[in-house]
Design a protein around this motif. Structure first.
Motif, PDB file in Angstrom:
ATOM      1  N   SER A  63      31.530  50.040  49.407  1.00  0.00           N
ATOM      2  CA  SER A  63      32.684  50.878  49.052  1.00  0.00           C
ATOM      3  C   SER A  63      32.938  50.873  47.552  1.00  0.00           C
ATOM      4  CB  SER A  63      33.941  50.368  49.783  1.00  0.00           C
ATOM      5  OG  SER A  63      34.267  49.038  49.383  1.00  0.00           O
ATOM      6  N   GLY A  64      31.937  50.515  46.774  1.00  0.00           N
ATOM      7  CA  GLY A  64      32.121  50.455  45.333  1.00  0.00           C
ATOM      8  C   GLY A  64      31.250  51.461  44.605  1.00  0.00           C
ATOM      9  N   GLY A  65      31.482  51.597  43.305  1.00  0.00           N
ATOM     10  CA  GLY A  65      30.648  52.428  42.450  1.00  0.00           C
ATOM     11  C   GLY A  65      30.560  53.874  42.901  1.00  0.00           C
ATOM     12  N   GLY A 226      33.224  40.401  43.999  1.00  0.00           N
ATOM     13  CA  GLY A 226      33.436  39.840  42.670  1.00  0.00           C
ATOM     14  C   GLY A 226      32.789  40.634  41.564  1.00  0.00           C
ATOM     15  N   LYS A 227      32.390  41.883  41.841  1.00  0.00           N
ATOM     16  CA  LYS A 227      31.722  42.712  40.829  1.00  0.00           C
ATOM     17  C   LYS A 227      32.681  43.698  40.170  1.00  0.00           C
ATOM     18  CE  LYS A 227      27.300  42.417  43.284  1.00  0.00           C
ATOM     19  NZ  LYS A 227      26.271  43.157  44.049  1.00  0.00           N
ATOM     20  N   GLU A 228      33.510  44.365  40.968  1.00  0.00           N
ATOM     21  CA  GLU A 228      34.420  45.374  40.433  1.00  0.00           C
ATOM     22  C   GLU A 228      35.864  44.888  40.380  1.00  0.00           C
ATOM     23  OE1 GLU A 228      33.894  49.397  41.850  1.00  0.00           O
ATOM     24  OE2 GLU A 228      31.899  48.922  42.592  1.00  0.00           O
ATOM     25  N   VAL A 229      36.167  43.856  41.099  1.00  0.00           N
ATOM     26  CA  VAL A 229      37.483  43.218  41.040  1.00  0.00           C
ATOM     27  C   VAL A 229      37.255  41.724  40.856  1.00  0.00           C
ATOM     28  CG1 VAL A 229      38.531  44.984  42.518  1.00  0.00           C
ATOM     29  CG2 VAL A 229      37.618  42.895  43.554  1.00  0.00           C
ATOM     30  N   ALA A 230      38.323  40.991  40.579  1.00  0.00           N
ATOM     31  CA  ALA A 230      38.201  39.547  40.326  1.00  0.00           C
ATOM     32  C   ALA A 230      37.593  38.844  41.539  1.00  0.00           C
ATOM     33  CB  ALA A 230      39.572  38.968  40.015  1.00  0.00           C
ATOM     34  N   PRO A 231      36.758  37.829  41.315  1.00  0.00           N
ATOM     35  CA  PRO A 231      36.177  37.083  42.445  1.00  0.00           C
ATOM     36  C   PRO A 231      37.261  36.453  43.312  1.00  0.00           C
ATOM     37  CG  PRO A 231      35.057  36.547  40.386  1.00  0.00           C
ATOM     38  CD  PRO A 231      36.269  37.344  40.015  1.00  0.00           C
ATOM     39  N   LEU A 232      36.918  36.210  44.564  1.00  0.00           N
ATOM     40  CA  LEU A 232      37.843  35.580  45.493  1.00  0.00           C
ATOM     41  C   LEU A 232      38.257  34.203  44.982  1.00  0.00           C
ATOM     42  CD1 LEU A 232      36.063  36.440  48.859  1.00  0.00           C
ATOM     43  CD2 LEU A 232      38.018  37.615  47.833  1.00  0.00           C
TER      44      LEU A 232
END
Length: 390
Positions: A63-65, A226-232
């Motif tokens: 669901s990214g990029g 953890g690529k487009e938002v902060a890592p868990l």
């Protein structure tokens, strides 16, 4: 219990079996991977030397990029990981093949004006773009038609920034085939002479969701990688699939169940623990199909850091695989019928391997599987280990 050829630390692969595969890859074993992302692409490229019969069930839940843009515009599954694996398995010895692969792998600029990007795609549909002109007929005509099918259905304000042309071509095939992925993937496989079988684990517009140890629920693959938002910052405790009507199970297509039933080896390969591997194990029927096929079932854990595996030691990673498999196959199914072996590089702490066996009752074998980089598997060593599995 299923046996694997690599029984002891440092044991060498079965040289005769490897030599046979190298001499006749068209007769090579059916190695099945539950996979996603790009982590397996290097191994897949090497695998073409050993077998043309590998099977890749890929997650379509990204669901990214640019995948997110396509999914929002057309209410469709993600196709980027599927396209990436098709390109990794393409036969690069065929005359003209590099031109097709270059086109399918081309990504539009991230910072060009919207009008310029639309003009570039229009030039491709007309056949005047250099990348399309380089492709020989009749393939060029077919590619132009698929791009036109996409362009005819694209919203006027479609965001082409960073769009993969291969993804647009697959989307055109999906939209022109009654919104079915299978015909589009089959067509692209034939275009580049894919040395294996690549399918979405399910053909459905679903999203990956997770529950965290603090009770939060996150929906969408981009929220956990953890690529487009902060890592868990807290561990994942459960994964699930969510569709337009809320959380619901999705059934494994019969054609994919048949592939699992024909596999000579099943591999849970390196990659992001939940979004690349566990996601493929969530549809109904996967666990039962895996349990019914009595062949080696090997977990090859990632060597580098994985934000999705926060708080998971090696034994917990195996547990994350077993949870959806056992939920589907039944609590009374022996662990070895779901995961029979964990294969680790020698750099892995022996205590971590011992904990796997103590907690799950399956062998965890340490063998030399890396090359120049300690955080990367050597593709040749991995291929020969899997070819040697018995």
């Amino acid at each position: 219990m299923t046996k694997i050829t690599l029984e002891r630390d440092g044991a060498l692969p079965d040289g005769l079996r490897v030599a046979r595969a190298l001499s006749a890859p068209h007769l090579g074993p059916r190695l099945l991977f539950f996979s996603g992302g790009s982590a397996l692409n290097g191994i897949s490229q090497a695998l073409k030397r050993y077998t043309y019969n590998s099977i890749h069930l890929i997650t379509p839940f990204d669901s990214g990029g640019s995948s997110q843009i396509l999914r929002r515009a057309f209410d469709m599954p993600a196709v980027g990981d599927l396209r990436s694996r098709l390109m990794a398995l393409a036969d690069d010895t065929v005359l003209g093949q590099p031109d097709i692969v270059a086109l399918f792998s081309h990504r539009l600029a991230a910072d060009a004006p919207a009008g310029a990007l639309r003009d570039e795609v229009a030039a491709m549909t007309l056949g005047t773009h250099p990348l399309v002109k380089a492709v020989a007929l009749p393939m060029r005509r077919l590619i132009r038609r698929l791009l036109q099918d996409f362009a005819d259905r694209a919203p006027a304000d479609f965001d082409y920034r960073k769009a993969s042309i291969g993804n647009l071509i697959i989307a055109g095939g999906y939209l022109s085939n009654d919104r079915a992925l299978e015909p589009a993937l089959f067509l692209m496989s034939k275009m580049v002479d894919v040395r294996g079988t690549v399918r979405a684990v399910v053909d459905a517009n679903l999203h990956l969701g997770v529950e965290l140890a603090d009770g939060r629920r996150l929906l969408g693959q981009r929220e956990i990688t953890g690529k487009e938002v902060a890592p868990l910052d807290v561990p994942i405790v459960r994964a699930f699939l969510d569709g337009p009507n809320g959380a619901r199970p999705e059934r494994l297509p019969k054609r994919n169940g048949k592939l699992i039933g024909q596999a000579d080896v099943i591999c849970y390969p390196p990659g992001s623990l939940y979004s690349s591997v566990v996601a493929n194990l969530l549809p109904q029927g996967v666990g039962r199909a895996v349990a019914a096929r009595r062949v080696p079932k090997i977990y090859l854990p990632s060597l580098g850091p994985d934000p999705e595996a926060l708080g998971h030691d090696l034994a917990a990673q195996v547990g994350a695989l077993l949870t959806p498999l056992r939920a589907d196959a039944g609590s009374d199914v022996a662990t070895r019928h779901l995961v029979s072996h964990v294969m680790c590089d020698r750099s892995v702490d022996p205590a971590a391997c011992a904990a796997v066996t103590a907690r799950h009752g399956i062998p965890c074998l340490r063998v030399p599987l890396t090359g120049a980089r300690a955080d990367r598997y050597d593709p040749q060593k991995v291929c020969e280990m899997l070819i040697s599995a018995d």
